[in-house]
Design a protein around this motif. Structure first.
Motif, PDB file in Angstrom:
ATOM      1  N   ILE A  86      22.978  53.552  23.191  1.00 60.49           N
ATOM      2  CA  ILE A  86      23.813  53.185  24.346  1.00 60.49           C
ATOM      3  C   ILE A  86      23.112  53.710  25.587  1.00 60.49           C
ATOM      4  N   ASP A  87      22.623  52.802  26.399  1.00 62.01           N
ATOM      5  CA  ASP A  87      21.797  53.161  27.552  1.00 62.01           C
ATOM      6  C   ASP A  87      22.490  52.724  28.840  1.00 62.01           C
ATOM      7  N   ASP A  88      23.134  53.685  29.544  1.00 64.47           N
ATOM      8  CA  ASP A  88      23.831  53.394  30.807  1.00 64.47           C
ATOM      9  C   ASP A  88      24.753  52.191  30.656  1.00 64.47           C
ATOM     10  N   LEU A  89      25.887  52.403  29.997  1.00 66.48           N
ATOM     11  CA  LEU A  89      26.812  51.311  29.706  1.00 66.48           C
ATOM     12  C   LEU A  89      27.733  50.982  30.874  1.00 66.48           C
ATOM     13  N   MET A  90      27.555  51.666  31.994  1.00 66.86           N
ATOM     14  CA  MET A  90      28.407  51.392  33.151  1.00 66.86           C
ATOM     15  C   MET A  90      27.601  51.484  34.432  1.00 66.86           C
ATOM     16  N   LYS A  91      27.798  50.523  35.317  1.00 62.14           N
ATOM     17  CA  LYS A  91      27.168  50.569  36.630  1.00 62.14           C
ATOM     18  C   LYS A  91      27.848  51.628  37.494  1.00 62.14           C
ATOM     19  N   ALA A  92      27.067  52.256  38.357  1.00 62.99           N
ATOM     20  CA  ALA A  92      27.635  53.281  39.239  1.00 62.99           C
ATOM     21  C   ALA A  92      28.749  52.698  40.100  1.00 62.99           C
ATOM     22  N   ALA A  93      28.578  51.446  40.536  1.00 63.08           N
ATOM     23  CA  ALA A  93      29.569  50.825  41.419  1.00 63.08           C
ATOM     24  C   ALA A  93      30.892  50.580  40.714  1.00 63.08           C
ATOM     25  N   ASP A  94      30.890  50.528  39.371  1.00 66.12           N
ATOM     26  CA  ASP A  94      32.119  50.242  38.623  1.00 66.12           C
ATOM     27  C   ASP A  94      32.840  51.490  38.153  1.00 66.12           C
ATOM     28  N   ALA A  95      32.210  52.644  38.274  1.00 61.17           N
ATOM     29  CA  ALA A  95      32.739  53.862  37.656  1.00 61.17           C
ATOM     30  C   ALA A  95      34.084  54.283  38.223  1.00 61.17           C
ATOM     31  N   SER A  96      34.378  53.925  39.463  1.00 68.10           N
ATOM     32  CA  SER A  96      35.636  54.354  40.084  1.00 68.10           C
ATOM     33  C   SER A  96      36.817  53.478  39.684  1.00 68.10           C
ATOM     34  N   PHE A  97      36.568  52.402  38.932  1.00 68.95           N
ATOM     35  CA  PHE A  97      37.646  51.493  38.542  1.00 68.95           C
ATOM     36  C   PHE A  97      38.115  51.804  37.124  1.00 68.95           C
ATOM     37  N   PRO A  98      39.383  52.189  36.939  1.00 68.51           N
ATOM     38  CA  PRO A  98      39.883  52.509  35.594  1.00 68.51           C
ATOM     39  C   PRO A  98      39.699  51.353  34.612  1.00 68.51           C
ATOM     40  N   GLU A  99      39.852  50.120  35.095  1.00 69.68           N
ATOM     41  CA  GLU A  99      39.713  48.966  34.208  1.00 69.68           C
ATOM     42  C   GLU A  99      38.298  48.874  33.648  1.00 69.68           C
ATOM     43  N   ALA A 100      37.287  49.148  34.499  1.00 69.89           N
ATOM     44  CA  ALA A 100      35.897  49.084  34.045  1.00 69.89           C
ATOM     45  C   ALA A 100      35.609  50.181  33.034  1.00 69.89           C
ATOM     46  N   ARG A 101      36.143  51.382  33.276  1.00 72.22           N
ATOM     47  CA  ARG A 101      35.928  52.480  32.325  1.00 72.22           C
ATOM     48  C   ARG A 101      36.596  52.175  30.985  1.00 72.22           C
ATOM     49  N   GLU A 102      37.804  51.620  31.033  1.00 70.06           N
ATOM     50  CA  GLU A 102      38.505  51.286  29.801  1.00 70.06           C
ATOM     51  C   GLU A 102      37.780  50.176  29.046  1.00 70.06           C
ATOM     52  N   LYS A 103      37.244  49.194  29.771  1.00 70.51           N
ATOM     53  CA  LYS A 103      36.495  48.117  29.131  1.00 70.51           C
ATOM     54  C   LYS A 103      35.268  48.675  28.396  1.00 70.51           C
ATOM     55  N   ALA A 104      34.570  49.613  29.021  1.00 73.35           N
ATOM     56  CA  ALA A 104      33.392  50.207  28.390  1.00 73.35           C
ATOM     57  C   ALA A 104      33.791  51.005  27.160  1.00 73.35           C
ATOM     58  N   ARG A 105      34.879  51.771  27.245  1.00 77.65           N
ATOM     59  CA  ARG A 105      35.329  52.557  26.086  1.00 77.65           C
ATOM     60  C   ARG A 105      35.718  51.647  24.926  1.00 77.65           C
ATOM     61  N   GLN A 106      36.443  50.576  25.231  1.00 78.29           N
ATOM     62  CA  GLN A 106      36.861  49.658  24.175  1.00 78.29           C
ATOM     63  C   GLN A 106      35.657  48.963  23.551  1.00 78.29           C
ATOM     64  N   TYR A 107      34.635  48.687  24.366  1.00 78.26           N
ATOM     65  CA  TYR A 107      33.434  48.051  23.828  1.00 78.26           C
ATOM     66  C   TYR A 107      32.717  48.984  22.854  1.00 78.26           C
ATOM     67  N   VAL A 108      32.647  50.262  23.219  1.00 71.78           N
ATOM     68  CA  VAL A 108      32.002  51.232  22.332  1.00 71.78           C
ATOM     69  C   VAL A 108      32.766  51.348  21.017  1.00 71.78           C
ATOM     70  N   ASP A 109      34.074  51.578  21.110  1.00 74.60           N
ATOM     71  CA  ASP A 109      34.863  51.832  19.902  1.00 74.60           C
ATOM     72  C   ASP A 109      35.148  50.581  19.092  1.00 74.60           C
ATOM     73  N   GLY A 110      35.483  49.492  19.798  1.00 69.54           N
ATOM     74  CA  GLY A 110      35.946  48.295  19.103  1.00 69.54           C
ATOM     75  C   GLY A 110      34.858  47.296  18.774  1.00 69.54           C
ATOM     76  N   THR A 111      33.690  47.422  19.392  1.00 65.26           N
ATOM     77  CA  THR A 111      32.616  46.462  19.140  1.00 65.26           C
ATOM     78  C   THR A 111      31.377  47.150  18.577  1.00 65.26           C
ATOM     79  N   LEU A 112      30.788  48.065  19.348  1.00 60.81           N
ATOM     80  CA  LEU A 112      29.531  48.675  18.914  1.00 60.81           C
ATOM     81  C   LEU A 112      29.683  49.434  17.598  1.00 60.81           C
ATOM     82  N   PHE A 113      30.660  50.334  17.528  1.00 58.25           N
ATOM     83  CA  PHE A 113      30.764  51.185  16.345  1.00 58.25           C
ATOM     84  C   PHE A 113      31.159  50.409  15.094  1.00 58.25           C
TER      85      PHE A 113
END
Length: 495
Positions: free
Chosen positions: A163-190
């Motif tokens: 997992i190499d920088d799964l979030m852009k710096a510009a998106d980090a302040s948005f809860p929706e973007a953080r939740e999308k990245a977490r769900q992708y890690v847990d629900g897709t990648l793993f």
């Protein structure tokens, strides 16, 4: 028959076949012809951490390091090429925040495996490639490498996930973007891991938020965290290759040749404290906040508990409790927060902070308890969430229309209707803290948590303490707050 001695070139290739550090140097030279590799100790630290994944002694690795410190080339490019060279049957997934970035790193990977140098080091792997496109490479042995952005992955399992920088710096302040990245890690990648027991995960990133992917993975437990801030924040001993170690002291610069202290200080000024602290110091909660500076806040020295005696108060002419109420007790929901403020004819003191997750009935009971405990003159409640229901019950208490045990004729309740956004309210609240009209305690068990949230706003995971604090401070300087402490008014009712 005498065995022929290997030439220097053959020794170099043989070394790269078995030594990832040597292979990384050759990879860097291939991708950056004519550019010397700065062999900082941190490169050896990353190589050692990756070696532990390669030999199976560690299956979960988190690396946080500032930008432009070789993390992607070392891991997503060189390490994947080296691992496949040693085992062409291995399946690897490399995930980044966007397909464009994943493809760019994939092109560097393909440049390596298509080179004559790679063919000389790993001839079996080089001759085993049966498919080689921009984002996919498959081998005759059933292995390969797939590069993906935030999206679905179908029909491909993995023995190693990077997992190499799964979030852009510009998106980090948005809860929706953080939740999308977490769900992708847990629900897709793993879910793509072929063998949950033997499969490995490597995450490399620069910190962007206290609730980012590195925080999410570290919270799971079991990850070795190689944390490499630009300026050391603690004394530590870091393992390097070949059994060596690096003793790093507080204040040591990570890369003094390329980024000495004067360059880092200039970067701090140019980027601002938040960006520098997150991306260079791997600290998502900077010492100085974006809105309020901690070093300008004024403090009082007494212990706050000294102002509370026998379910009452002393040395205080007025007490106000400010509540920011939440309507859910779910694990990821906001907290309900009450801040207790006391006035002693000189200034307002923050005396206590209550942070709870309670359903409505229990929250109402806690509001009533704190009101009685401090014999509060006023309770402030924002007219949102369960606030209107609590305000209604407090009004009944004040008018003696509720159960007699809850009657509180001495306490007014005040509904708060914010007229501006959270950030504007918080900025407006800074002046009383700077001028000393309102002060925080120098020591209190809840103070570190409050500081963390205040300095992290607006990018902290929660902002309930900030909301309660700014709600009181804005009310305090308004008409209602000024009237409450007017010396011409009778204070006997709250005694």
């Amino acid at each position: 028959m005498t065995r022929r001695a290997l030439s220097p070139g053959e020794l170099l290739l043989a070394g790269a076949r078995h030594d990832f550090g040597a292979f990384l140097e050759l990879t860097f030279a291939l991708l950056n012809p004519g550019v010397p590799l700065v062999k900082g100790w941190y490169v050896s630290a990353m190589v050692q951490a990756l070696n532990e994944v390669a030999d199976g002694s560690n299956k979960r690795l988190q690396i946080t390091v500032p930008p432009r410190h070789l993390k992607s080339i070392a891991t997503t490019v060189a390490f994947t090429a080296w691992m496949l060279g040693r085992n062409p049957a291995m399946k690897i997934i490399c995930a980044s925040y966007a397909q464009d970035l994943a493809s760019e790193l994939s092109r560097d990977f393909r440049k390596v495996i298509q080179s004559e140098l790679y063919r000389a080091i790993f001839p079996v792997m080089a001759s085993s490639i049966v498919k080689d496109t921009e984002d996919r490479m498959f081998t005759r042995q059933g292995g390969g490498r797939r590069a993906v952005g935030l999206g679905s992955i179908t029909g491909y399992g993995a023995d190693l996930i990077i997992i190499d920088d799964l979030m852009k710096a510009a998106d980090a302040s948005f809860p929706e973007a953080r939740e999308k990245a977490r769900q992708y890690v847990d629900g897709t990648l793993f879910t793509r891991m072929n063998n949950k027991a033997s499969g490995a995960v490597i995450s490399i990133a620069q910190r962007l938020h206290e609730d980012d992917i590195p925080a999410h993975l570290i919270a799971k437990g079991g990850y070795r965290h190689l944390d490499l801030p630009a300026i050391a924040l603690r004394d530590e001993i870091i393992p390097l290759t070949h059994g060596r170690t690096k003793v790093r002291r507080i204040g040591d610069v990570l890369n003094p040749e390329r980024e000495p202290m004067d360059v880092l200080e200039r970067l701090r000024l140019e980027l601002g404290p938040r960006v520098f602290e997150t991306q260079y110091q791997q600290n998502p909660i900077p010492t100085d906040g974006d809105v309020i500076r901690w070093d300008r806040i004024q403090f009082y020295d007494e212990d706050p508990i000294d102002f509370l005696v026998d379910e009452g108060r002393r040395k205080l002419s007025r007490v106000v409790i400010s509540w920011d109420c939440a309507d859910s007790v779910a694990p990821n929901a906001d907290y309900s927060v009450g801040t207790v403020w006391g006035y002693d004819s000189n200034f307002w003191r923050l005396l206590d902070l209550v942070q709870v997750k309670l359903a409505y009935a229990d929250l109402l009971a806690r509001v009533r308890y704190e009101r009685k405990r401090w014999r509060a003159d006023v309770v402030l409640v924002e007219e949102a969430s369960v606030g209107p229901a609590i305000l209604d019950m407090l009004s009944q208490d004040m008018r003696c229309q509720s159960d007699p045990q809850h009657h509180a004729t001495y306490c007014q309740r005040q509904k708060i209707r914010p007229r501006v956004g959270k950030a504007e309210r918080y900025a407006m609240a800074s002046e009383p803290l700077y001028s000393g009209w309102a002060k925080l305690p120098r020591e209190a068990p809840w103070l570190p948590g409050l500081q963390k949230e205040m300095m992290g706003f607006p990018n902290a995971r929660h902002d309930d303490q900030v909301d309660s604090l700014s709600q009181f401070l804005i009310w305090m300087v308004g008409l209602g707050g000024r009237r409450l402490v007017d010396p011409r008014r009778d204070h006997s009712r709250a005694a």
